[in-house]
Motif scaffolding. Structure first.
Motif, PDB file in Angstrom:
ATOM      1  N   GLU A 149     -15.749  -2.334   8.057  1.00 53.82           N
ATOM      2  CA  GLU A 149     -15.162  -3.355   7.180  1.00 53.82           C
ATOM      3  C   GLU A 149     -14.333  -4.388   7.932  1.00 53.82           C
ATOM      4  N   ASN A 150     -13.644  -3.989   8.999  1.00 56.22           N
ATOM      5  CA  ASN A 150     -12.984  -4.936   9.910  1.00 56.22           C
ATOM      6  C   ASN A 150     -12.088  -5.952   9.193  1.00 56.22           C
ATOM      7  N   VAL A 151     -11.275  -5.486   8.258  1.00 58.38           N
ATOM      8  CA  VAL A 151     -10.324  -6.356   7.553  1.00 58.38           C
ATOM      9  C   VAL A 151      -8.990  -6.294   8.288  1.00 58.38           C
ATOM     10  N   LYS A 152      -8.577  -7.409   8.877  1.00 57.22           N
ATOM     11  CA  LYS A 152      -7.357  -7.436   9.691  1.00 57.22           C
ATOM     12  C   LYS A 152      -6.153  -7.889   8.851  1.00 57.22           C
ATOM     13  N   ALA A 153      -5.002  -7.279   9.140  1.00 56.71           N
ATOM     14  CA  ALA A 153      -3.761  -7.635   8.441  1.00 56.71           C
ATOM     15  C   ALA A 153      -2.591  -7.411   9.387  1.00 56.71           C
ATOM     16  N   TYR A 154      -1.444  -8.012   9.042  1.00 57.86           N
ATOM     17  CA  TYR A 154      -0.207  -7.804   9.802  1.00 57.86           C
ATOM     18  C   TYR A 154       0.771  -7.006   8.947  1.00 57.86           C
ATOM     19  N   VAL A 155       1.449  -6.053   9.559  1.00 56.72           N
ATOM     20  CA  VAL A 155       2.423  -5.235   8.830  1.00 56.72           C
ATOM     21  C   VAL A 155       3.733  -6.011   8.677  1.00 56.72           C
ATOM     22  N   LEU A 156       4.191  -6.110   7.425  1.00 53.99           N
ATOM     23  CA  LEU A 156       5.462  -6.786   7.134  1.00 53.99           C
ATOM     24  C   LEU A 156       6.619  -5.797   7.078  1.00 53.99           C
ATOM     25  N   GLU A 157       6.344  -4.650   6.481  1.00 53.12           N
ATOM     26  CA  GLU A 157       7.423  -3.696   6.235  1.00 53.12           C
ATOM     27  C   GLU A 157       6.843  -2.295   6.132  1.00 53.12           C
ATOM     28  N   LYS A 158       7.604  -1.317   6.581  1.00 51.51           N
ATOM     29  CA  LYS A 158       7.206   0.083   6.421  1.00 51.51           C
ATOM     30  C   LYS A 158       8.356   0.841   5.776  1.00 51.51           C
ATOM     31  N   GLY A 159       8.077   1.480   4.653  1.00 55.14           N
ATOM     32  CA  GLY A 159       9.080   2.287   3.971  1.00 55.14           C
ATOM     33  C   GLY A 159       8.711   3.757   4.012  1.00 55.14           C
ATOM     34  N   LYS A 160       9.439   4.550   3.279  1.00 55.06           N
ATOM     35  CA  LYS A 160       9.206   5.994   3.272  1.00 55.06           C
ATOM     36  C   LYS A 160       7.827   6.340   2.722  1.00 55.06           C
ATOM     37  N   ASN A 161       7.403   5.620   1.692  1.00 56.04           N
ATOM     38  CA  ASN A 161       6.121   5.927   1.042  1.00 56.04           C
ATOM     39  C   ASN A 161       5.199   4.723   0.922  1.00 56.04           C
ATOM     40  N   PHE A 162       5.479   3.658   1.664  1.00 49.60           N
ATOM     41  CA  PHE A 162       4.641   2.471   1.519  1.00 49.60           C
ATOM     42  C   PHE A 162       4.586   1.652   2.803  1.00 49.60           C
ATOM     43  N   LEU A 219       0.855  -1.184   0.000  1.00 55.28           N
ATOM     44  CA  LEU A 219       0.000   0.000   0.000  1.00 55.28           C
ATOM     45  C   LEU A 219       0.891   1.233   0.000  1.00 55.28           C
ATOM     46  N   GLY A 220       0.741   2.085  -1.006  1.00 57.24           N
ATOM     47  CA  GLY A 220       1.632   3.230  -1.097  1.00 57.24           C
ATOM     48  C   GLY A 220       0.931   4.515  -1.478  1.00 57.24           C
ATOM     49  N   ARG A 221       1.685   5.609  -1.384  1.00 50.03           N
ATOM     50  CA  ARG A 221       1.199   6.930  -1.797  1.00 50.03           C
ATOM     51  C   ARG A 221       2.412   7.810  -2.076  1.00 50.03           C
ATOM     52  N   ALA A 222       2.206   8.941  -2.720  1.00 51.16           N
ATOM     53  CA  ALA A 222       3.310   9.846  -3.035  1.00 51.16           C
ATOM     54  C   ALA A 222       3.827  10.542  -1.781  1.00 51.16           C
ATOM     55  N   LYS A 223       2.922  10.923  -0.877  1.00 48.18           N
ATOM     56  CA  LYS A 223       3.304  11.641   0.349  1.00 48.18           C
ATOM     57  C   LYS A 223       4.019  10.699   1.315  1.00 48.18           C
ATOM     58  N   GLU A 224       5.055  11.204   1.969  1.00 45.37           N
ATOM     59  CA  GLU A 224       5.813  10.391   2.917  1.00 45.37           C
ATOM     60  C   GLU A 224       4.929   9.903   4.067  1.00 45.37           C
ATOM     61  N   ILE A 225       5.184   8.689   4.519  1.00 47.77           N
ATOM     62  CA  ILE A 225       4.430   8.100   5.622  1.00 47.77           C
ATOM     63  C   ILE A 225       5.224   8.247   6.913  1.00 47.77           C
ATOM     64  N   VAL A 226       4.671   8.988   7.869  1.00 52.29           N
ATOM     65  CA  VAL A 226       5.276   9.132   9.203  1.00 52.29           C
ATOM     66  C   VAL A 226       4.287   8.552  10.202  1.00 52.29           C
ATOM     67  N   THR A 227       4.631   7.447  10.835  1.00 52.47           N
ATOM     68  CA  THR A 227       3.677   6.749  11.697  1.00 52.47           C
ATOM     69  C   THR A 227       4.376   5.929  12.775  1.00 52.47           C
ATOM     70  N   ASN A 228       3.627   5.631  13.835  1.00 55.59           N
ATOM     71  CA  ASN A 228       4.122   4.730  14.886  1.00 55.59           C
ATOM     72  C   ASN A 228       3.844   3.272  14.550  1.00 55.59           C
ATOM     73  N   ILE A 229       3.035   3.034  13.522  1.00 57.61           N
ATOM     74  CA  ILE A 229       2.745   1.669  13.088  1.00 57.61           C
ATOM     75  C   ILE A 229       4.037   1.055  12.549  1.00 57.61           C
ATOM     76  N   SER A 230       4.354  -0.158  12.999  1.00 55.31           N
ATOM     77  CA  SER A 230       5.616  -0.771  12.586  1.00 55.31           C
ATOM     78  C   SER A 230       5.434  -2.247  12.260  1.00 55.31           C
ATOM     79  N   SER A 231       6.494  -2.876  11.792  1.00 56.32           N
ATOM     80  CA  SER A 231       6.457  -4.291  11.403  1.00 56.32           C
ATOM     81  C   SER A 231       5.936  -5.151  12.542  1.00 56.32           C
ATOM     82  N   GLY A 232       5.006  -6.053  12.201  1.00 55.63           N
ATOM     83  CA  GLY A 232       4.454  -6.958  13.198  1.00 55.63           C
ATOM     84  C   GLY A 232       3.148  -6.493  13.805  1.00 55.63           C
TER      85      GLY A 232
END
Length: 678
Positions: free
Chosen positions: A91-104, A65-78
Motif C-alpha cells: 500500500e505504501n501510504v506515507k505519513a508523518y507522526v505528529l504526536e504519540k500518546g498512551k493509546n494513540f 489512530l488509536g486502540r485500547a491497548k497501550e502503545i509502547v514504541t520507538n516511533i516518535s514525533s516527526g
C-alpha cells in the motif's frame, strides 16, 4: 592536493551509496520478514489501530489512530511512517507522526483512504533515500567551502589560528570556557570547533554565537543532525532574532510552530492564492473519483492519447464499451488539470518560501533540509550542532551554503550511525577529522551542569583528561534531595541492598559474576543479546527506587542491546513512566537516576561492541544524581576501561557483589531472581 580531495570525495560517494542500499534493504527486509506483532515488539511498528480524520493543518489531513491497548514504541514525533492494512510494502501510504500518546498516534498525510476507519490499520517506521540523495548531490558538486573543509580535514592545508574578538555578551552568565569559545568562534577566519562534553552547555554557547553574528550584520544558517537539536537552538533564539524554522511542521515542537516556514507562509499576502489552489486540487480529486481509473487491466494496452482520441471519435475498441472509454478519458483529462494545478501550487509555495527565507536573519533546519532549493547559498556563517554525530557528506550540506562554519560536538561520544559494515569509514565525522588535524582552531567547554561531581569524575578522567569540573549548583546533588521525606527519614527500616542503592554513594556497580544463571542469551533469529538475570536485577532496583519515593519519570534504563530493551519493557510494563532505551537513543538525554545493563556475560569474555568505549561514555554521562551499573565484571573487565570502572566503584562508589544479597532479597519473593509484587 586537488587529486587527493577528488579521490576522497569519490570514496565518500561510494560509501554513501553502499549505506543507502543497506539501510533501505534492511528496513524493507525486516518489514517483509517479520509480522506486524514482531515489528511492534522491536518498537518499529504498531498494529490493530482504528483511524479517524480529526482536522487539517498546513494542507495536510490529520488522522488520529488509536486502540485500547497501550502503545509502547520507538516511533516518535516527526518520524516518517507507512500506513497499511497489514501489507506496508503493497500500500505504501506515507505519513508523518505528529504526536504519540498512551493509546494513540496522530499522523499528517496528503490523502486519506477509506480503510483508515477500520480496526486493522498498521503503522511502520520507514527509512527513505532522500537524505542520501542530498548527500550525494553535495559530493558531486562541492562548493569552495566544502573543498576547503576537506583540505583542512585531510591536513593538506593549514588554517589561520583564530584570534579572540571583543564581545559584549547577551548572556552574561556564561562561564569562562563558554565566553572563550564565543570570542574565538567570532574571531575565526574560516572555521572553528567547539568541543562540548556532556552537560557543558554547548547549545547555550552556540545560541550566543548566533546572536552575536546577527548583531554584526551577518546571516546565519543554524543546523543539526536531528530535529530535537535544531529545536533546542530554536527555543533559545525564539523572539531574540528574526528567524524561520524549516522542516515539516510535524517534526517541530508545538511551542515553536509560529517560527516554522509553514506558519509564516500562512501569514503571507499571497497565501489566499495557495488556499484557493489547494481547494481546487481537492475538488478535482473528488470529481475524478466519479470516473473509471485507466488501470493496466482496463487499458488493454491503450495509451492516454489513444483513449482520448477514441473518446473524441466515440469509438469502442478491444472489448471496451464506449462508456468505459469516455469515463477513462474524463479521468485522464481531470488528472491533467490536477497536475497543472499541483505545479502552480508548488511554484507559488516555493516563491513565498524564498521571500520569507531571504528576509530572515537566521534560518534553522536539519543538515538534510538545508539542501532544499529555497535555502540560499549566501549565508555568512553556518553553525552546526551535533557535528560529531553527522556523516561528513551530511555536514557538508549546510557548510556548502556559507562563507564560514562553526561546528560543535563531542567526538568522545557516539559517532554517526552507520548500518553497513562496508561503509564503516563514514563513522569518522568531519568534526573529529578537523579537531585532530587543526587543534589550534578548537576549544573545549569545561564546566558541566548536569551531574554530581563523583559521577563526573570517572568519565572526565578517562575521556577528557580530567579537565572537567562540576558547576556549584550540581556538584553535591544526590538522590536523597528528591526522595519523598517519609522514606528519606527511615533508613533504619531498609535492608542492606536498599540502603546501598538509595543512600550510600551516587555510583553503584552491581556485580553478577559469582551468580548462577548469569549468562547472556541470544535468540535464534536475532543478532542482538539479552541477559535475564540482569533484567531481573534492573526490575528489583526499579521497584526499590519507586517504593522509596523516586518518581517513575526520573528513572532511565539504558542497555546496548535491543533484545534486552524488549525484555526490560516487558518486565516493567506496569511502570509506564520509566524510560527504557538503547544507549544510542539516549545520547543527548539525561535523568535523575540511570541504570545500565551491560548484558555481556560469557565464559569466553567476549564483549562485542562494548569495545567501543564511546558507547560507555554516553551511558555513564546520562545520570544526574544516581548511576547504577549492572554487569559481570569477569567478562567486561577484559577491557581496561571497564576494569578501571569497577576499580573506581570499589574505591569511590558502591561495589555490590549481587550474590551477597541473595538471602536478604528473599523478602521480594526472589525465586530464581524473579521479582513479584509490582
Amino acid at each position: 592536493m586537488r587529486k587527493k580531495v577528488e579521490k576522497f570525495l569519490k570514496r565518500l560517494q561510494t560509501l554513501v551509496q553502499i549505506e543507502m542500499k543497506e539501510e533501505i534493504k534492511e528496513n524493507w527486509l525486516e518489514i517483509k520478514r517479520l509480522s506486524g506483532a514482531q515489528r511492534e515488539a522491536r518498537g518499529k511498528a504498531v498494529v490493530g489501530l482504528k483511524g479517524k480524520v480529526i482536522g487539517e493543518e498546513f494542507g495536510y489531513k490529520i488522522v488520529k489512530l488509536g486502540r485500547a491497548k497501550e502503545i509502547v514504541t520507538n516511533i516518535s514525533s516527526g518520524d516518517l511512517v507507512l500506513l497499511s492494512r497489514g501489507n506496508p510494502l503493497k500500500e505504501n501510504v506515507k505519513a508523518y507522526v505528529l504526536e504519540k500518546g498512551k493509546n494513540f498516534i496522530v499522523v499528517a498525510l496528503e490523502d486519506v483512504r477509506d480503510w483508515f476507519t477500520s480496526r486493522n490499520v498498521r503503522v511502520d517506521f520507514f527509512a527513505n533515500e532522500t537524505t542520501f540523495k542530498r548527500m550525494l548531490a553535495v559530493l558531486q558538486e562541492p562548493s569552495k567551502m566544502c573543498i576547503k573543509a576537506i583540505e583542512y580535514a585531510l591536513g593538506l592545508k593549514k588554517p589561520v589560528e583564530p584570534s579572540k574578538k571583543d564581545v559584549k555578551f547577551f548572556n552574561t552568565s556564561l562561564n569562562p570556557s563558554q565566553k572563550k569559545a564565543v570570542k574565538l568562534a567570532l574571531g575565526a577566519n574560516e572555521f572553528f570547533l567547539i568541543h562540548g562534553p556532556f552537560g557543558t552547555g554547548k547549545t547555550t554557547t552556540l545560541a550566543e554565537i548566533v546572536m552575536q553574528e546577527v548583531k554584526h550584520g551577518n546571516r546565519v544558517l543554524v543546523a543539526a543532525e536531528t530535529n530535537v537539536a535544531v529545536d533546542n537552538l530554536a527555543e533559545r533564539l525564539n523572539g531574540k532574532v528574526n528567524a524561520v524554522r524549516i522542516g515539516h511542521f510535524s517534526r517541530v515542537l508545538p511551542a515553536l510552530r509560529a517560527m516554522t516556514l509553514f506558519a509564516k507562509m500562512e501569514e503571507h499576502e499571497d497565501f489566499e492564492k495557495v488556499s484557493s489552489l489547494r481547494k481546487r486540487i481537492e475538488e478535482l480529486k473528488i470529481l475524478r473519483e466519479e470516473f473509471l481509473k485507466p488501470t493496466p487491466q482496463l487499458r488493454r494496452g491503450l495509451s492516454d492519447d489513444e483513449i482520448l482520441l477514441l473518446a473524441k471519435k466515440g469509438e469502442a475498441k478491444r472489448g471496451l464499451k464506449i462508456e468505459q472509454i469516455k469515463s477513462m478519458a474524463e479521468w485522464i483529462k481531470l488528472s491533467g488539470k490536477l497536475s497543472e494545478n499541483l505545479k502552480k501550487l508548488r511554484k507559488l509555495e516555493e516563491k513565498i518560501a524564498e521571500e520569507i527565507v531571504s528576509n530572515c536573519e537566521v534560518v534553522l533546519a536539519t543538515n538534510s533540509s538545508c539542501a532544499l532549493e529555497f535555502v540560499p547559498n549566501d549565508f555568512d556563517v553556518a553553525v552546526i550542532d551535533e557535528a560529531s554525530q553527522s556523516m561528513i557528506p551530511c555536514a557538508l550540506i549546510p557548510i556548502s551554503k556559507a562563507e564560514k562554519f562553526v561546528l560543535a560536538g563531542d567526538h568522545k561520544q557516539l559517532p554517526p550511525t552507520v548500518k553497513s559494515k562496508h561503509a564503516k569509514e563514514l563513522e569518522k565525522s568531519l568534526f573529529e577529522m578537523l579537531i585532530l588535524s587543526c587543534p589550534q582552531c578548537s576549544t573545549m567547554l569545561t564546566v558541566q551542569y548536569r551531574m554530581n561531581s563523583l559521577l563526573m569524575e570517572f568519565p572526565s578522567r578517562i575521556f577528557y583528561s580530567s579537565k572537567l569540573s562540576a558547576a556549584e549548583n550540581v556538584k553535591n546533588i544526590t538522590l536523597q534531595d528528591i526522595l519523598n521525606g517519609e522514606y528519606a527519614s527511615s533508613r533504619q527500616m531498609l535492608n542492606g541492598f536498599s540502603y546501598f542503592l538509595l543512600f550510600f554513594k551516587p555510583l553503584v556497580f552491581i556485580d553478577t559474576h559469582t551468580c548462577e544463571s548469569n549468562e547472556e542469551m541470544r535468540k535464534i533469529s536475532s543478532t542482538s543479546r539479552e541477559n535475564p538475570l540482569e533484567a531481573e536485577i534492573v526490575r528489583l532496583c526499579t521497584i526499590t527506587l519507586i517504593q522509596n519515593g523516586v518518581k517513575e519519570e526520573n528513572i532511565g534504563i539504558i542497555t546496548p542491546y535491543e533484545d534486552q530493551v524488549e525484555r526490560l519493557r516487558n518486565l516493567l510494563k506496569n511502570f509506564e513512566g520509566v524510560e527504557i532505551s538503547t544507549v544510542d537513543a539516549f545520547q543527548g538525554r539525561e535523568k535523575e537516576v540511570i541504570m545500565i545493563s551491560l548484558v555481556r556475560s560469557n565464559r569466553e569474555s567476549k564483549i562485542g561492541f562494548l569495545k567501543d568505549v564511546r558507547r560507555l561514555n554516553v551511558a555513564l554521562t546520562r545520570a544526574k544524581r544516581k548511576l547504577i551499573v549492572i554487569g559481570n565484571s569477569k567478562t567486561v573487565c577484559v577491557h581496561k576501561v571497564y576494569k578501571k570502572l569497577v576499580e573506581f566503584a570499589k574505591k569511590k562508589g558502591s561495589y555490590l557483589p549481587f550474590k551477597k544479597f541473595s538471602n536478604e532479597l528473599r523478602d521480594f519473593s526472589f525465586n530464581r531472581f524473579s521479582v513479584s509484587g509490582e
